[in-house]
Design a protein around this motif. Structure first.
Motif, PDB file in Angstrom:
ATOM      1  N   UNK D  54       0.829  -1.209   0.000  1.00 26.25           N
ATOM      2  CA  UNK D  54       0.000   0.000   0.000  1.00 26.25           C
ATOM      3  C   UNK D  54       0.864   1.259   0.000  1.00 26.25           C
ATOM      4  N   UNK D  55       1.888   1.253   0.814  1.00 30.12           N
ATOM      5  CA  UNK D  55       2.789   2.401   0.874  1.00 30.12           C
ATOM      6  C   UNK D  55       3.428   2.624  -0.497  1.00 30.12           C
ATOM      7  N   UNK D  56       3.865   1.536  -1.100  1.00 30.50           N
ATOM      8  CA  UNK D  56       4.513   1.671  -2.402  1.00 30.50           C
ATOM      9  C   UNK D  56       3.523   2.065  -3.495  1.00 30.50           C
ATOM     10  N   UNK D  57       2.275   1.689  -3.303  1.00 31.48           N
ATOM     11  CA  UNK D  57       1.281   2.087  -4.305  1.00 31.48           C
ATOM     12  C   UNK D  57       1.231   3.608  -4.429  1.00 31.48           C
ATOM     13  N   UNK D  58       1.568   4.284  -3.331  1.00 32.82           N
ATOM     14  CA  UNK D  58       1.599   5.747  -3.430  1.00 32.82           C
ATOM     15  C   UNK D  58       2.769   6.192  -4.318  1.00 32.82           C
ATOM     16  N   UNK D  59       3.924   5.584  -4.114  1.00 39.97           N
ATOM     17  CA  UNK D  59       5.075   5.965  -4.955  1.00 39.97           C
ATOM     18  C   UNK D  59       4.806   5.704  -6.438  1.00 39.97           C
ATOM     19  N   UNK D  60       4.078   4.629  -6.714  1.00 41.95           N
ATOM     20  CA  UNK D  60       3.910   4.239  -8.113  1.00 41.95           C
ATOM     21  C   UNK D  60       2.592   4.698  -8.698  1.00 41.95           C
ATOM     22  N   UNK D  61       1.829   5.438  -7.929  1.00 45.32           N
ATOM     23  CA  UNK D  61       0.520   5.863  -8.411  1.00 45.32           C
ATOM     24  C   UNK D  61       0.673   6.756  -9.623  1.00 45.32           C
ATOM     25  N   UNK D  62      -0.430   6.958 -10.291  1.00 44.43           N
ATOM     26  CA  UNK D  62      -0.422   7.835 -11.465  1.00 44.43           C
ATOM     27  C   UNK D  62       0.244   9.160 -11.116  1.00 44.43           C
ATOM     28  N   UNK D  63       0.029   9.616  -9.906  1.00 44.93           N
ATOM     29  CA  UNK D  63       0.647  10.867  -9.487  1.00 44.93           C
ATOM     30  C   UNK D  63       2.133  10.752  -9.269  1.00 44.93           C
ATOM     31  N   UNK D  64       2.523   9.627  -8.672  1.00 44.06           N
ATOM     32  CA  UNK D  64       3.917   9.480  -8.270  1.00 44.06           C
ATOM     33  C   UNK D  64       4.834   9.168  -9.417  1.00 44.06           C
ATOM     34  N   UNK D  65       4.308   8.527 -10.423  1.00 45.43           N
ATOM     35  CA  UNK D  65       5.168   8.088 -11.509  1.00 45.43           C
ATOM     36  C   UNK D  65       4.482   8.210 -12.842  1.00 45.43           C
ATOM     37  N   UNK D  66       4.007   9.438 -13.113  1.00 46.24           N
ATOM     38  CA  UNK D  66       3.383   9.660 -14.431  1.00 46.24           C
ATOM     39  C   UNK D  66       4.270   9.154 -15.548  1.00 46.24           C
ATOM     40  N   UNK D  67       5.573   9.367 -15.365  1.00 43.85           N
ATOM     41  CA  UNK D  67       6.510   9.071 -16.448  1.00 43.85           C
ATOM     42  C   UNK D  67       6.388   7.638 -16.926  1.00 43.85           C
ATOM     43  N   UNK D  68       5.929   6.734 -16.027  1.00 41.78           N
ATOM     44  CA  UNK D  68       5.849   5.337 -16.449  1.00 41.78           C
ATOM     45  C   UNK D  68       4.728   5.108 -17.456  1.00 41.78           C
ATOM     46  N   UNK D  69       3.850   6.062 -17.608  1.00 41.10           N
ATOM     47  CA  UNK D  69       2.727   5.883 -18.531  1.00 41.10           C
ATOM     48  C   UNK D  69       2.943   6.562 -19.884  1.00 41.10           C
ATOM     49  N   UNK D  70       4.007   7.309 -20.008  1.00 40.29           N
ATOM     50  CA  UNK D  70       4.188   8.092 -21.228  1.00 40.29           C
ATOM     51  C   UNK D  70       4.854   7.277 -22.331  1.00 40.29           C
ATOM     52  N   UNK D  71       4.547   7.637 -23.568  1.00 41.72           N
ATOM     53  CA  UNK D  71       5.246   7.033 -24.696  1.00 41.72           C
ATOM     54  C   UNK D  71       6.646   7.632 -24.743  1.00 41.72           C
ATOM     55  N   UNK D  72       7.637   6.764 -24.700  1.00 43.40           N
ATOM     56  CA  UNK D  72       8.989   7.225 -24.406  1.00 43.40           C
ATOM     57  C   UNK D  72       9.818   7.520 -25.651  1.00 43.40           C
TER      58      UNK D  72
END
Ligand SMILES: Cc1ncc(COP(=O)(O)O)c(C=O)c1O
Ligand SMILES: Cc1ncc(COP(=O)(O)O)c(C=O)c1O
Lengths: 504, 454, 504, 454
Positions: D54-72
């Protein structure tokens, strides 16, 4: 000192290091140890006794095992090292189609988008899943030449029984009370077993000396009490039933239906379709043809496809594309009912669709071509060592026989199979089909290379040579495996099927 | 670009030459031309893995599978339990995944021993001495149990409580078309089987569920007595998680236990592959369906495991086999053994307890909502049915919009006319709580439900 | 016939079946075969020759290997079966802390939300990652008693060199040109090697007969040219440097800094902190203490924490919590600069934080306590067989010696280590630290149970007995392993480090 | 509830008793009291795995790691290449993952042979005969190369093209503080190293990048000539994907090759763990940093692998070692061997080709946007720098809002004053295309860029 040496962290049973036995997880258990971790919920921790009347509570604690996560991992990792698998080497186990299964399909089946869906969720929330099922049904129908299918049956045998119930429903709807189903003597054991469960009697049709259904015997057995015939084509001897169209018309003329056991579908993808051969009901073993890894014995999936006149009887509910282009569950008008607790082995279905999509029509056709090529090549390559039971072009598997080795050197098919384990290969299927003496049924599948087949052939040649030079050693093979030849009789005579039955 | 076929052009040429053929088609030449496909399959050409992944992304998109994002309060045999990384890792080891039925025990000790351990675990949880190596799912396991009862008694009549999961009952009816079993369903009254309402004479089996599918813990003595009175087998379908703390099937006197093994390490998976648990008394061993693993020794006298009592099985007994099952659910059985190893003696108890605590907490809170009532006044374990002031499907749809899968609408699960519930099913929802549900999620459930029924 | 038997699908080299060698992937290669699949992009397929001037194009095709996915899987699965690992059994390799690593942390490191992030993405888009790093830095500082840290160094040795550069920067900033760094003779080889790369000269301090730093010799070596001292505490003999506070004041008085080699941090978590002992610079081996699986030799991570007077020199950029409570990259004022191409081994850092969070302060304290308990128990348990080099309470590892076995039976520590492999255990570290004759350095770690330790002790007792009854066999151990004792001298004499160097 | 510590209460008691102690604290009693922690660590208590998730879900949330969703479209040594399921599965097999350095070759043939195969692959890609068993990353591998050059020549001067990745150059400068190397940077002119502008006499190494970090394929003959003229080693940092089709480092006459191995099966992973590739000539073998695996035989004369030439290493040579590296990046090296096995001879060529095709296509389209110009007129491979009419960071921020990671702002990557680009860096963006980028994504890139620079 109390401490017992318990090998939680000791790998002596992993073949990489030695050949000790692996203790059971119960032998590794130490009171007070545990591995589980649960989330903090903040739900009030009302004592169980307040929630459950005492009449229902078990006064005893059921002892499972008490191990650390470390020991759990070590135990099952070591067990895995004591297990042969396709990923380790070729597995030419006839009738089982132990092909290499793409890891991509595993990844598809591990996708939480599919995997985390509750099977009872309302249809509006699972349109993707429903579309997937509908798409798979359509493609399976195209591949088999049928018009509709159920995806519910969980394996081939479940598909067979479903098919037989469809046969029964069809005849019943026609007011036609038939009692017998014809089965060739070479058939897989699930076929007669399913016939019985379908409420029919088995009539066995002999094979002729070409390894095919004896057409005359078949015709003689037909009659108004015959509900249908179950065939696999190619049959379990690996041969194509060349008289299939004649068989089909004869059965149809007698008012019977033709059931296709699709376990051998891998041989004919893109070459010929059960529907075009005249079959009315077809089950498929997705775990054989469409690359679900066999899981040590399952899971599989055994969808059943039917011609249009049987579609109304299919189990339901079925994922269906509705008039608005969206998807819903519908139960066919005269459905025989559910044959699975939910919708079948859904993740297996998803894998199969992924497999079909990667291959496409062209790839699936090549699958069959190369499977057949491999089997024929192996059969010819071994002609001098283990002759084929029937000397003809085979399909995706070949049934060879060890009768020569047996009569000359006392080496049975089983000995050859066991020795092959030492050679780095899994054994072929032995003693099936029953109509062939000392049968060794090789199904190399299309994913093994020519070079691997050559290595397999050389291994068999070495074994045949040992039969001449050192037959005794073959009776004791295998020795380099985690355990040597196992005493099967003792297991049956003196059943110990749980830790508690074992006197440790 | 490749698929998974290793044949190079040179390989093909060499192999065909060796066979004296000049095309692959020749291998198929003996197939009657009349039925040969000439144009190939009418499917799109093959795509690369990443291309197929794109196609699947549509199926699994937020649109395609909203349900995968919702907080799950649905159950009915398919439960959202914790599956830790360690269990996923171990059960996906390729040696387990890519093997088949352990026909060659010398190289299959891994799977065989895991099944032996699984059988032990199922035996202990059921309180019965014999467990098999798995069946497809609970519904089909129940069918096998009825076949066993029929074999044991020579009778065809099956007396089944309507407290048995509606889908299982449906499956039973389907297969009875082949076996000719006569299925007598016993209605529930206030959530409890009204055994007195039926004539059980001549029954092969008395079938009950524990807890029943509405979550109610029925007193199984009644069913046991009925089975004794009629010389029938008692078949219990039980929730194997609840079995961690409740009386076992064996303690209630059952002859056969069946259950849905999904809660032990298998994800919701849209309903499959799941795991049919099956256990029985020693008397029934020769009628056991499917595989069983036994302990023995190898030729060097070391402990070894092997599939045994094979003479019951289809490949040997053919039309007289106890069952037609061949491929089963071994990987799920291995997974269950691993998950139960992870849970251990006290972990399973803790999970069961937390399920009950969560369910009762939610039940109490939900009943505070105006118009929401309990369907039964009986003690339940981790599942319960509520009657809502509105159509249950409608309410669930609205709750889903708020991120909650609020349960299962009984009208969809059981169908109209089902005899498990008195009165109309339309407004009834079946709710489940597992150990994964937090108080926060439960509070939210109640909020969302309150709004939805308003 | 051209077909060569090539064992793509043959498992003869997997220990479960036999002991043949595994061919290299190049030996399995067949021209024209391939496994790769790429997506359809619809990007215009301009010929490479139009994009790249011919002067740059390689006229030759670089031959890698040509294998099918099936053969790729079989090859590497078989290789994995020829490899010992923690997951198979205990790995008491001293100084390396081969504890069991929770699979949960693997799952964290596989999360695409962390794993799919480009390291150069703008800070606004990676707030979660930055927060994670800041949180880890804070927790590592709390654990070590330091005030700030860099997470960049990719392993312990990289941390050491980073620490020495910090030491240098500190002295330089003070206008203080120092040239020597003191190192005990028991130190790990990376310490002196790092000192050299840090531009310092090594002065070796002898150990006393208690296995500790000789305090007098240390004091004698101190002087205004001493930049600092590198210590690990507990030291590599597994003993706590009890004079640490005296050492610290002596070094500090001489104007030097104290560097803590944190490879042995597992011993003291929650018991004592390097900062409280007076250390100025501390590196941690996250792969040892904080449960990154060692990956066959890496990756690891070696963050360096420092006291406040060194914080300004830390490498940058560093993830930093800014005044608005959000996160950004900042480079410390007098930073020595980057020591890694990006931000360090980020996924290892994420794992470590997950590990720390699961354990918490209480769990980490237990980790050290049980690690120390296990080592002391094993040392005492083996007292009669393999005496400890120093007979005192040890910390998380114990250095035993085989000098008895050697003088009496000609059995060296190496023989014991090799025989232990046959017993289902990995060997301890042999011949390190260099100051102990026939050293066998056992580090059981906290994740092994008492029962496993007892099994280990019994195995060693059996070996000691073999030393009496059959010493010759020990010189030839191990035999049950995938290969028997390996000719190391030949490998060095006649280097074949690639397929192309091998004359096959 | 458990953590990972197996000690039961009884175990603890028994162990302490055996040691004659009555508490765990006693084990630490010899630690001076003055420094002992008395209150334990000032950290929160342990949480269960699901709680930590749960704690890590915050780090990886859409807010925390937008960059993971972008076309690179970002690169610079960290590339978004295809990593198939098969490579992930094989490289995560626990035997590889949970082993350490193969100190006991008899039970480490798996890792040893995989490294041997890796060394062969790196050797072939670099065109140099000797490759080691991995270093941390390309930047630190370059430092090792300079140390090698210094050892070989006895000199301290390093002449480095500004075309070398700015971070690598920064790392070189950092470590030079210890080694005392003199770093002489050579500026680029129109994207090409202006070797003529510096005095290379007395150089230990001439260091160039191929293609350079701006994507430009420089003619390496110039660097080679300079190295010959000055008796210096030629060190080439090369893109190992481009190496699949371009002239090898060996063909250009390099003495040392270094490269970033991340493209071979390792995810973007926020920058690590990556993989330092290293290869050199036979002359330098005694100066090789880190481990190397060699072929030999076992006592039964069967082929076996072992780490060799160990006398160079820190554990034996100590302060005279060629390097201090110990733990390296073996798992990534094994992964690279697997990924290259998957790609094979023609797959790597195909990937390289597609990268170039995509990059050129995007380049051509992007230049059609008003105000967007190329930074260099030189031929590039799969990466290129554009000058935008606006601040690059601003533009990238805006593009991210549209789902595209548009590249890297040079002002962030290289820092002001970097000599790789003439003029201000502020508006310059470095763009990369891999084989995973589709035409649709590229078209969208251009659209989004067009809007962002408007
Ligand atoms: C010819 C044949 N038919 C039917 C079956 C039954 O399929 P399943 O095992 O999936 O139930 C098999 C499988 O072994 C088979 O080989
Ligand atoms: C005592 C000690 N110091 C330093 C190191 C170096 O750490 P790394 O291998 O992470 O570079 C080690 C690791 O082997 C060690 O045991």
């Amino acid at each position: 000192m109390r401490a017992q040496a318990q090998p939680g962290g000791r790998a002596a049973s992993a073949p990489i290091l030695g050949h000790e036995i692996e203790p059971t997880i119960f032998e590794m258990s130490v009171a007070g140890r545990s591995a589980y971790q649960l989330r903090t919920t903040n739900v009030p921790a009302t004592p169980l006794a307040q929630l459950v009347p005492s009449a229902h509570l078990n006064d005893d604690v059921i002892a499972l095992a008490e191990v650390s996560e470390r020991d759990l991992v070590a135990h099952f990792t070591r067990l895995s090292h004591r297990q042969f698998s396709v990923d380790l080497g070729a597995y030419p186990l006839g009738s089982c189609t132990m092909k290499y299964n793409p890891k991509f399909c595993d990844a598809i089946a591990a996708d939480p988008g599919l995997n985390s869906v509750h099977p009872g969720a309302p249809a509006e929330l699972i349109q993707g899943w429903l579309e997937l099922l509908v798409t798979l049904e359509e493609k399976l129908c195209l591949i088999t030449g049928m018009s509709a299918a159920t995806l519910q049956p969980a394996a081939g045998a479940a598909g067979e029984l479903t098919g037989l119930l469809l046969m029964r429903a069809f005849h019943t709807a026609n007011g036609d009370a038939r009692t017998r189903v014809l089965i060739p003597d070479s058939a897989h054991g699930t076929n007669p077993a399913s016939v019985t469960l379908g409420g029919y009697e088995v009539t066995t049709i002999p094979s002729n000396d070409r390894g095919l259904v004896d057409l005359e015997a078949l015709k003689a057995a037909l009659g108004p009490d015959v509900a249908g015939i179950m065939l696999t084509n190619p049959n379990t001897v690996g041969l194509f039933e060349e008289d299939i169209t004649e068989i089909a018309s004869a059965v149809h003329e007698a008012g019977g239906l033709l059931y296709y056991d699709g376990a051998n579908l891998n041989a004919i993808l893109g070459a010929v379709r059960p529907g075009d051969m005249g079959f009315d009901i077809v089950h498929m073993n997705l775990h054989k043809t469409f690359a679900t890894p066999h899981g040590g014995g399952g899971p599989g999936a055994g969808p059943v496809a039917v011609s249009s006149r049987l579609a109304d009887f299919l189990p339901g509910p079925k994922a269906t594309r509705n008039e608005q282009g969206s998807f819903e569950w519908r139960t066919p008008a005269r459905s025989i009912g559910r044959v699975h607790g939910w919708h079948g082995n859904a993740m297996v279905l998803a894998r199969a669709l992924a497999y079909i999509d990667v291959h496409g029509g062209d790839g699936l056709t090549r699958v069959a071509q190369y499977a057949v090529l491999n089997a024929n090549w192996l059969k010819e390559r071994l002609r001098a060592t283990l002759p084929a039971a029937y000397d003809r072009v085979c399909m995706h598997e070949c049934v060879l026989t060890a009768t020569n080795l047996k009569s000359k050197y006392g080496i049975r098919g089983l000995d050859v199979a066991k020795a092959l384990l030492e050679e780095g290969f899994h054994s072929p299927t032995v003693y099936f089909p029953l109509i062939v003496d000392e049968a060794l049924m090789f199904e190399p599948t299309e994913t093994e290379s020519l070079q691997t087949l050559e290595a397999l052939a050389q291994a068999i040649e070495r074994i045949a040579e040992r039969a001449v030079t050192d037959p005794e050693s073959l009776h004791h093979a295998p020795q380099s495996t985690p355990v040597s030849r196992v005493d099967e009789a003792r297991a049956a005579r003196h059943l110990i099927s749980t830790e508690d039955a074992a006197a440790r | 670009m490749a698929d998974y076929l290793p044949h190079t052009k040179e390989d093909l040429d060499e192999m065909l030459e060796f066979l004296g053929m000049d095309s692959l088609e020749q291998l198929f030449a003996h197939i009657p031309a009349a039925v040969r496909l000439t144009q190939g399959l009418d499917l799109e050409p093959g795509m690369s893995e990443p291309d197929v992944a794109e196609v699947f992304a549509r199926y699994t998109s937020a649109n395609g599978a909203q349900a995968s994002h919702l907080t799950c309060f649905a159950g009915a045999g398919a439960y959202d339990h914790e599956v830790p990384a360690v269990v996923k890792m171990l059960s996906s080891r390729s040696e387990f995944v890519t093997a088949y039925t352990p026909y060659q025990p010398e190289v299959a000790q891994g799977v065989l021993q895991a099944i032996f351990e699984y059988q032990t675990l199922v035996s202990r949880l059921s309180g019965l001495p014999i467990a098999n190596a798995s069946l497809y799912d609970a519904a089909t396991a129940l069918v096998e149990a009825l076949n066993m009862a029929s074999g044991a008694t020579g009778r065809e009549k099956m007396v089944i409580s309507a407290g048995v999961h509606p889908h299982w009952r449906e499956v039973v009816r389907t297969f009875a078309q082949g076996t000719g079993h006569e299925i007598v369903e016993v209605p529930l009254k206030d959530g409890v089987t009204d055994w007195a309402s039926v004539d059980a004479s001549g029954a092969a089996a008395i079938v009950a569920a524990y807890p029943n599918y509405l979550g109610v813990m029925e007193d199984m003595s009644a069913a046991k007595q009925l089975s004794l009175d009629n010389d029938a087998l008692l078949v219990l379908g039980a929730d194997p998680v609840a079995a961690g703390v409740l009386k076992t099937a064996g303690q209630w006197g059952a002859d056969v236990f069946v259950g849905e093994g999904q809660p032990f390490g298998t994800p919701l998976a849209f309903g499959g592959p799941y795991l049919g648990l099956f256990a029985c008394t020693i008397e029934q061993i020769r009628r056991l369906p499917g595989r069983i693993v036994g302990e023995t020794v190898d030729s060097n006298d070391r402990r070894a495991f092997v599939t045994t009592l094979r003479a019951r099985e289809q490949d040997i007994r053919r039309e007289k086999a106890t069952s037609n099952v061949c491929t089963n659910q071994t990987l799920m059985a291995v997974t269950a053994a691993i998950q139960l190893g992870w849970l251990g003696t006290y972990g399973l108890r803790e999970v069961a307890t937390r399920c009950a605590q969560g369910a009762h907490f939610l039940f109490d809170e939900a009943l505070k909502i105006e118009g929401v009532t309990a369907v039964s006044s009986q003690p339940f374990f981790r599942e319960f049915a509520l009657r809502l002031p509105k159509n249950a499907s409608e309410v669930l749809r609205q709750m889903a919009g708020d991120g909650v899968l609020g349960g299962l609408a009984l009208s969809a699960l059981a169908g109209d006319g089902d005899r498990s519930i008195e009165g109309s099913l339309e407004n009834v929802v079946l709710v489940t709580v597992t150990e994964r549900r937090t108080r926060e999620q439960i509070d939210r459930y109640v909020d969302v439900l309150r709004r939805a029924v308003r």
